[in-house]
Enzyme design. Structure first.
Site, PDB file in Angstrom:
ATOM      1  CG  ASP A 209     -20.157  22.146  18.667  1.00 41.58           C
ATOM      2  OD1 ASP A 209     -20.296  21.158  19.403  1.00 41.58           O
ATOM      3  OD2 ASP A 209     -19.909  22.067  17.452  1.00 41.58           O
ATOM      4  CD  GLU A 265     -17.388  19.727  22.273  1.00 44.44           C
ATOM      5  OE1 GLU A 265     -17.551  18.513  22.126  1.00 44.44           O
ATOM      6  OE2 GLU A 265     -17.375  20.512  21.302  1.00 44.44           O
TER       7      GLU A 265
END
Ligand code: NOJ
Length: 545
Positions: A209, A265
């Site tokens: 993330d 990401e």
């Protein structure tokens, strides 16, 4: 498990947004039990792996991206034993499991943050996070001008244990998501422990993330009027030192046989900076958001594909192709808007524009065949295989995304792509759970047109197209990782060849045109014209001798 250690270079990975995939225990919230019951849907679809959004204990202030314990499962989603059973059952079906790790911030309910609040300024407990005194008289102004991603300032002031107004802590996302201090060796060691914890339980990799945050510039200087995605150095995005973290993580992943894998990401605007995350001793792959943002225009699509291939080739990494995920409006609905309208990725950027859902569905079919034929790996967000549109009119009272709260109820945020999956039946909850309990976000009546049950019976459904495409992809050695050669096609179209006579043609907005002489149609996203021409918004896969 079949295949080689390099499985990830060509993998099709299905994103399970666990809260909204399938509910095994009837509380209206998706869970591990529900996912286990539905594994055959994924095996039949023909994907290679599953990426599961955060399932760890969490107050769910940001849908699980606020983790309070990285080495357990939230009781609403199940137990560790359930998770271990899931990994086994997935592997039995040749499906690999990728989890989601959230290293930039914890939940404010994490034991470390509670300890930091109790311990006070200057303590080792506070040093795991980014606490600073405020500016101005009495320290009542935040330490700098950074803004939070969901709106508002990025600093919140705490009350010290003695009851006085005290230091401020940094949160680049919501107030409940304090940023960790990656200069602190204990933070680094703990994340390595988390990686090993799940790897040792058979998990095959991690999605990282906001992989481009973590490190902040020394001295925490003001950001001024620089925008989040402006190119050039930024005080808290894409700092060079973040790569040291990923070199360490790669070393951990490589101690396993077969090695574990990572997908980043990282919304990094400059292609060469983005590719640095994919150097051979760092992360294996990254989501290709450049392509996700490309307009439905042949030149824009081709430019994005070319840019992607060029930059990935420099570091020898396979690209990935993504149409949707849990942070953007579903692509059926984005593609339903006029391609010239210049919409962004959010529902809020397009909600006022007219939508032509038939066009959106046609383009979504054509786009699926495009991404599955491009070199590298591809992602399917749950519901893509049903052509599920965005739910644009969720009742305001049900909106749960922090974007809605933090924008002062001006931005609806991301809930419209997170509505629980319709599995069967004619009305809510559409088989989402075992009983009639309504799911955590309301499903509209029109979901009845998009159920798995209905799609399963319809040979022309999006689901049928996905299954056929993924079967052909598995049987066709030229697809996945490998070279691509552009073909000459009319303006407004795209065409490329892969090895062994495979070719793709996509008519975006050209006049209908003829297929090459003698070509065999392997699969088409929609009907050809009566005289066999390729119409607009249609992709064909061909075998050419
Ligand atoms: C990216 C995740 O995909 C998104 O859902 C989340 O809100 C932010 N990171 C913060 O963790």
């Amino acid at each position: 498990m079949s295949d080689t250690a390099a499985w990830w270079r060509s993998a099709v990975i299905y994103q399970v947004y666990i809260r909204s995939f399938a509910d095994g225990d009837g509380d209206g919230i998706g869970d591990v039990a529900g996912l286990r019951q539905r594994l055959d849907h994924l095996a039949d679809l023909g994907v290679d792996a599953i990426w599961i959004n955060p399932w760890y204990p969490s107050p769910l202030a940001d849908a699980g991206y606020d983790v309070s314990d990285y080495r357990d499962i939230d009781p609403r989603f199940g137990t560790l034993a359930d998770a271990e059973a899931l990994v086994r059952e997935a592997h039995d079906r040749d499906l690999r499991i990728i989890l989601d790790i959230v290293p930039n911030h914890t939940s404010s309910e994490h034991a470390w943050f509670r300890e930091a609040l109790r311990a006070g300024p200057g303590s080792p407990e506070r040093d795991r996070y980014i606490f600073r005194p405020g500016r101005g008289p009495g320290g009542n102004r935040p330490p700098n001008d950074w803004r939070a991603m969901f709106g508002g300032g990025a600093w919140t002031r705490v009350t010290e244990p003695d009851g006085t107004p005290g230091e401020w802590y940094l949160h680049l996302f919501d107030v409940e998501q304090p940023d960790l201090n990656w200069e602190n060796p204990e933070v680094r060691a703990d994340f390595e422990k988390t990686l090993r914890f799940w790897f040792d339980r058979g998990v095959d990799g991690f999605r990282i993330d906001v992989a481009n945050s973590l490190i902040k510039e020394q001295g925490l200087p003001d950001v001024g009027d620089r925008q989040h995605h402006d190119p050039g150095p930024h005080p808290h995005w894409d700092r060079d030192e973040v790569h040291d973290v990923y070199r360490e993580w790669r070393a951990v992943a490589d101690t396993y046989d077969p090695p574990k894998v990572f997908v980043a990401e990282a919304w990094v605007p400059e292609a060469d900076r983005f590719a640095r995350y994919l150097r051979p001793d760092e992360l294996h792959t990254a989501f290709n958001f450049d392509f996700l943002k490309a307009a439905w225009r042949a030149p824009a699509l081709r430019e994005s594909v070319e840019r992607t291939l060029r930059e990935h080739a420099v570091v020898g990494a396979p690209p990935t192709w993504v149409l949707s995920n849990h942070d953007v409006a579903r692509h059926t609905s984005r593609l339903a808007r006029d391609p010239a309208a210049g919409i962004g990725t959010s529902l809020d950027s397009m909600i006022d524009l007219p939508a032509d859902l038939d066009a959106g569905l046609r383009r979504a079919r054509a786009a699926a065949l495009l991404i599955f034929a491009l070199p590298g790996g591809a992602y399917v967000y749950q519901g893509d295989e049903l052509g599920l549109p965005e739910v644009e009119d969720l009742p305001e009272a049900s909106l749960d995304d922090p974007t809605w709260r933090r924008s002062g109820h001006t931005q609806r945020g991301r809930d419209g792509c997170r509505v629980p999956i319709p599995w069967s039946g004619d009305g809510p909850p559409f088989g989402f759970g075992p009983g009639d309990d309504q799911p955590w976000l309301p499903q509209p009546e029109w979901f009845s047109r998009f159920t798995v049950e209905r799609a399963d019976k319809d040979p022309e459904s999006m689901l049928a197209l996905y299954r056929r495409a993924l079967r052909i992809r598995r049987e066709t050695a030229a697809l996945g990782d490998g070279p691509l050669t552009w073909l000459d096609v009319p303006p407004g179209a795209l065409g490329f060849a892969r090895d062994h006579g495979f070719a793709l043609l996509l008519n975006v907005d050209a006049e209908p045109f003829a297929l090459p002489e003698g070509a065999e149609v392997l699969l088409a996203s929609g009907p050809l014209t009566d005289d066999g021409l390729l119409p607009q918004d249609t992709t064909v896969w061909l075998h050419v001798a």
